[in-house]
Design a protein around this motif. Structure first.
Motif, PDB file in Angstrom:
ATOM      1  N   PHE A 397       0.831  -1.206   0.000  1.00  7.46           N
ATOM      2  CA  PHE A 397       0.000   0.000   0.000  1.00  7.46           C
ATOM      3  C   PHE A 397       0.865   1.256   0.000  1.00  7.46           C
ATOM      4  CE2 PHE A 397      -2.498   3.310   2.232  1.00  7.46           C
ATOM      5  CZ  PHE A 397      -3.456   3.493   1.240  1.00  7.46           C
ATOM      6  N   TYR A 398       1.936   1.200   0.748  1.00  8.64           N
ATOM      7  CA  TYR A 398       2.843   2.361   0.801  1.00  8.64           C
ATOM      8  C   TYR A 398       3.338   2.703  -0.606  1.00  8.64           C
ATOM      9  CZ  TYR A 398       6.411   5.418   2.884  1.00  8.64           C
ATOM     10  OH  TYR A 398       7.175   6.494   3.259  1.00  8.64           O
ATOM     11  N   LEU A 399       3.753   1.688  -1.327  1.00  6.29           N
ATOM     12  CA  LEU A 399       4.255   1.918  -2.688  1.00  6.29           C
ATOM     13  C   LEU A 399       3.134   2.391  -3.612  1.00  6.29           C
ATOM     14  CD1 LEU A 399       6.599  -1.188  -3.093  1.00  6.29           C
ATOM     15  CD2 LEU A 399       7.244   1.139  -2.538  1.00  6.29           C
ATOM     16  N   GLN A 400       1.969   1.750  -3.495  1.00  3.91           N
ATOM     17  CA  GLN A 400       0.841   2.154  -4.340  1.00  3.91           C
ATOM     18  C   GLN A 400       0.431   3.596  -4.067  1.00  3.91           C
ATOM     19  OE1 GLN A 400      -1.383  -1.632  -3.255  1.00  3.91           O
ATOM     20  NE2 GLN A 400      -2.407  -1.017  -5.144  1.00  3.91           N
ATOM     21  N   SER A 401       0.482   3.963  -2.787  1.00  6.59           N
ATOM     22  CA  SER A 401       0.034   5.306  -2.424  1.00  6.59           C
ATOM     23  C   SER A 401       0.958   6.378  -2.998  1.00  6.59           C
ATOM     24  CB  SER A 401      -0.040   5.455  -0.905  1.00  6.59           C
ATOM     25  OG  SER A 401       1.260   5.640  -0.386  1.00  6.59           O
ATOM     26  N   ARG A 402       2.091   5.936  -3.551  1.00  3.93           N
ATOM     27  CA  ARG A 402       2.984   6.902  -4.214  1.00  3.93           C
ATOM     28  C   ARG A 402       2.852   6.823  -5.732  1.00  3.93           C
ATOM     29  NH1 ARG A 402       2.446   8.637   0.369  1.00  3.93           N
ATOM     30  NH2 ARG A 402       4.157   8.707   1.868  1.00  3.93           N
ATOM     31  N   GLY A 403       1.839   6.097  -6.185  1.00  2.00           N
ATOM     32  CA  GLY A 403       1.584   6.056  -7.625  1.00  2.00           C
ATOM     33  C   GLY A 403       2.142   4.834  -8.327  1.00  2.00           C
ATOM     34  N   ILE A 404       2.761   3.944  -7.553  1.00  2.00           N
ATOM     35  CA  ILE A 404       3.347   2.750  -8.172  1.00  2.00           C
ATOM     36  C   ILE A 404       2.272   1.665  -8.286  1.00  2.00           C
ATOM     37  CG2 ILE A 404       5.139   0.985  -7.927  1.00  2.00           C
ATOM     38  CD1 ILE A 404       6.765   3.061  -6.335  1.00  2.00           C
ATOM     39  N   GLY A 405       2.062   1.170  -9.492  1.00  2.00           N
ATOM     40  CA  GLY A 405       1.022   0.164  -9.713  1.00  2.00           C
ATOM     41  C   GLY A 405       1.346  -1.144  -9.003  1.00  2.00           C
TER      42      GLY A 405
ATOM     43  N   GLU B  77      -3.110   3.475  -6.473  1.00  2.00           N
ATOM     44  CA  GLU B  77      -2.081   4.075  -7.328  1.00  2.00           C
ATOM     45  C   GLU B  77      -2.674   5.133  -8.256  1.00  2.00           C
ATOM     46  OE1 GLU B  77      -2.765   0.851  -6.968  1.00  2.00           O
ATOM     47  OE2 GLU B  77      -2.550  -0.301  -8.829  1.00  2.00           O
ATOM     48  N   ALA B  80      -3.129   8.306  -6.387  1.00  2.00           N
ATOM     49  CA  ALA B  80      -1.851   9.013  -6.274  1.00  2.00           C
ATOM     50  C   ALA B  80      -1.516   9.707  -7.591  1.00  2.00           C
ATOM     51  CB  ALA B  80      -0.752   8.040  -5.890  1.00  2.00           C
ATOM     52  N   ARG B  81      -1.817   9.020  -8.690  1.00  2.00           N
ATOM     53  CA  ARG B  81      -1.516   9.610 -10.005  1.00  2.00           C
ATOM     54  C   ARG B  81      -2.406  10.820 -10.300  1.00  2.00           C
ATOM     55  NH1 ARG B  81      -1.464   3.595 -12.598  1.00  2.00           N
ATOM     56  NH2 ARG B  81       0.496   2.927 -11.669  1.00  2.00           N
TER      57      ARG B  81
END
Ligand SMILES: Nc1ncnc2c1ncn2[C@@H]1O[C@H](COP(=O)(O)OP(=O)(O)OP(=O)(O)O)[C@@H](O)[C@H]1O
Ligand SMILES: [Mg+2]
Lengths: 446, 257
Positions: A397-405, B77, B80-81
């Motif tokens: 979730f941490y990674l996704q919350s930064r825009g990473i799919g 994601e 975020a985008r």
């Protein structure tokens, strides 16, 4: 479909027949210590046969699918048709590497390239070694590995004759790594290859060796190897085994290490290609103050089955062993980890650590993980741990919350998870190659 | 920019389902700073989680519109985008993933979603340097694994560093001030103020007036038991600092939203 027992017997009977032919063609080689061992070993193979699931050590690994095929013995009639172009993708991008190429267990002189050569060093094929270093080979051959309790080792010993032989004489620090490229050529025929390696590192010497397995073609193949490694006093051996074989390749192999005082041995086994793989890795600490590292990564998908059995045998005091095996299992794949640590009564001040971690990506993947600690000394530090679970959702979730799919997030996390095993590879160019492959493989799967 | 209407959400716990957000209404326009205060357990972090799409929460009623898009339909994601960023109350450690690799992947995925080319390494390094300076993050930390071995304050600073790198439209700061020493608080707040434009907005969740001395809010909301029970301007925060929450929670009829 035929009865399994008959089929098994067929392959065994065929191999026993092959042995007679093999003997006939040996000529001068039939006299000598090595052939005495071969003759003894074939008897054990005749009695023991192929391992069956009834055996405790083979509880989770079923070789039956591999034994169904009517494999040819490459000794019967084999000439490789591989060219430099066929193997160019398998080469390690480094100038000074000793390259030994084996195709279906046979040495390919014209594809090989040896750059470390002097009176005190030999790197080459087992058969060439027999011409110039017979005494040394005979004094070590089949001394460390035990064929009386393993049908596969007995089979390999019976047909021992080709593989790699590396000799580092006293004080020799061989700086150019040895790259052993073992290729199953499965384009036309199905072969069962035996490969027998011997590594001798004398006092204060050091050498790095990478065994690298590939398949060309999509027929079935079976490779059964035995590698004996002798580490004399204060020597250092870095060993890598990379299993990149195809989806129809079967592999079984034993690495048997003998470590004397102050020696250092390190192995990293990466398994990500092959239908069924069984690795046995055993090190016996014959002298004090030895150090041993076992690292492993298995990245499995489809119906792959990988079984790693390791054994750190603390026979002497003051030795250190450390083991880290990590698995990533997808689809219907199965992993087996059995890590045995034996601390014998004399082995005081032992430090032995082991850990096995697994990430099960799919619900249908399975891991059987078993630590096996047998401790008969009192002043020891031992620890072991096994985990299995899914990817950490908080991290995802941490990674996704930064825009990473999700796909990329998963790749990042799995790559990171595998990194401490990858970091154990000190051979830079090999490590780079592995890193690129790992990323590719992680990206492909979902 | 953001409109939350009658948002209700529950979670599944071992004892059964539990409603945590009980009807939230909130409107945030570009250029604004909103502070959300309220006692422990009132649902502030849950609101942040629901807005950013964390799994485990079920929205039972209401809607969230972000720049004309129904936010609740989007994956984390994609949110975020679209420009939503959460500075976590408890940032996780990710061993084996370096901050640089992490941020590069994030920036390039966001760019890709907008049809832009990946950022060049030179520009990326420049950006890192610039933003690290802005939030006072030791550039050494950037090559390390994400939050691994970072002190509590360093983790919070790293959140704001990420915020600066990603340049979102709506930033939610969940108790970024807790764990920061006085100097760090000032640097981080200065950083946020510099990032402020007429086109972006901030929701600042905090327990303390102190942060709001530096990041001055346009609106202050009090959350209690899953609802916003009082809203006002920055003076409301001062009042809360002095009187606590009792005067609101004891007399719920006095609520004006
Ligand atoms: N996953 C969960 N499982 C069980 N209860 C939860 C879960 N997540 C939140 N809660 C409960 O929901 C309520 C609201 O929690 P939340 O973290 O949103 O509060 P908060 O306002 O952020 O509090 P604080 O000021 O302490 O950070 C709490 O009672 C909490 O225990
Ligand atoms: Mg909270």
């Amino acid at each position: 479909m035929n009865n399994e027992e008959t089929e098994k017997t067929d392959l065994k009977a065929k191999l026993l027949n092959n042995f007679r032919d093999f003997e006939k063609n040996l000529n001068g080689d039939a006299a000598g210590i090595i052939h005495e061992k071969r003759k003894d070993a074939i008897k054990y193979f005749e009695t023991l046969g192929f391992p069956v699931k009834k055996l405790e050590e083979w509880k989770y690994t079923n070789l039956t699918p591999a034994l169904k095929h009517t494999f040819k013995n490459p000794l019967e009639e084999y000439t490789s048709a591989l060219s430099e172009n066929d193997i160019k993708d398998f080469l390690i991008k480094k100038e000074n590497v000793n390259l030994l190429v084996f195709v279906n267990g046979q040495f390919e002189r014209k594809l090989s390239k040896i750059c470390s050569k002097n009176d005190n060093v030999f790197i080459g094929s087992f058969s060439d070694g027999m011409k110039t270093h017979r005494d040394i080979i005979e004094s070590h051959f089949s001394k460390y590995v035990n064929y009386t309790n393993s049908g596969l080792t007995a089979l390999n010993t019976a047909f021992a004759g080709e593989g790699c032989f590396v000799y580092a004489g006293k004080g020799e620090q061989i700086s150019e790594p040895v790259h052993i490229l073992c290729i199953s050529d499965a384009r036309e025929e199905v072969y069962f290859s035996q490969l027998r390696n011997l590594i001798v590192a004398e006092d204060n010497s050091s050498v790095n060796i990478a065994e690298d397995y590939y398949t060309i073609g999509d027929k079935h193949s079976f490779t059964n190897t035995v590698t004996e490694i002798f580490c004399e006093k204060n020597s250092g051996v870095e060993h890598y085994k990379i299993q990149n074989e195809g989806p129809n390749a079967y592999y079984t192999g034993t690495t048997q290490v003998h470590q004397e005082k102050d020696s250092r041995y390190s192995d990293t086994t990466i398994s990500w290609g092959g239908a069924i793989i069984r690795n046995d890795l055993n090190s016996v600490f014959e002298g004090t103050n030895t150090e041993c590292h076992f690292y492993g990564l298995y990245l499995l998908s489809g119906k792959q089955h990988v079984d790693n059995h390791t054994f750190a045998d603390h026979k002497s005091p003051n030795c250190y062993s450390n083991e880290l095996y990590k698995g990533i299992l997808d689809d219907n794949s199965t992993g087996v980890f059995n890590g045995k640590i034996m601390v014998r009564p004399d082995a005081q001040k032992t430090n032995a650590y082991q850990s096995n971690n697994n990430i099960l990506i799919s619900d249908d993947s399975t891991i059987y993980s078993k630590p096996q600690l047998e401790i008969f000394a009192d002043d020891v530090k031992c620890s072991h741990g096994a985990t299995s679970g899914q990817l950490n959702e908080d991290e995802m979730f941490y990674l996704q919350s930064r825009g990473i799919g999700r796909e990329n997030a998963r790749t990042l996390l799995l790559y990171a998870y595998a990194s401490d095993v990858i970091d154990s590879i000190k051979f830079g160019e090999l490590k780079e190659m592995i890193e690129i492959k790992l990323e590719k493989k992680l990206k492909k799967g979902d | 920019m953001l409109t939350i209407k009658n948002l209700k959400a529950k979670i599944a716990t071992e004892e059964g389902e539990k409603e945590i957000l009980k009807g939230i209404d909130l409107k945030v326009n570009a250029g604004e700073i909103h502070a959300i205060m309220g006692p422990n357990g009132s649902g502030k972090s849950t609101l942040a989680s629901v807005l950013t799409g964390r799994e485990g929460y079920e929205v039972t009623e209401g809607e969230v519109i972000f720049e004309k898009k129904n936010l609740l339909d989007e994956s984390p994601e994609d949110r975020a985008r679209l420009g939503i960023f959460l500075a976590f109350q408890y940032p996780v450690e990710i061993p084996g993933v370096s901050n640089t690799n992490f941020l590069k992947t994030a920036i390039n995925e966001i760019r890709k979603s907008k049809g832009e080319e990946p950022m060049s390494s030179v520009d990326f390094l420049k950006l890192i340097k610039e933003k690290a300076k802005l939030v006072g993050l030791d550039p050494q930390m950037i090559s390390r694994y994400v939050n691994v071995g970072f002190s509590g304050g360093e983790k919070k600073r790293n959140e704001i560093f990420q915020l600066a790198m990603l340049n979102p439209k709506l930033s939610i700061l969940d108790e970024t001030d807790s764990g920061l020493d006085i100097d760090a608080l000032r640097t981080v707040a200065d950083g946020v103020n510099k990032l402020r434009t007429k086109d972006n907005a901030f929701i600042v969740i905090t327990h303390y007036q102190r942060l709001l001395d530096y990041i001055v809010p346009d609106f202050v909301h009090v959350m209690y038991d899953g609802k916003i029970v009082k809203s006002g301007d920055k003076d409301l925060a001062l009042h809360l600092e002095e009187h606590g929450y009792d005067w609101i929670t004891n007399d719920k009829n006095a609520v004006t939203v």
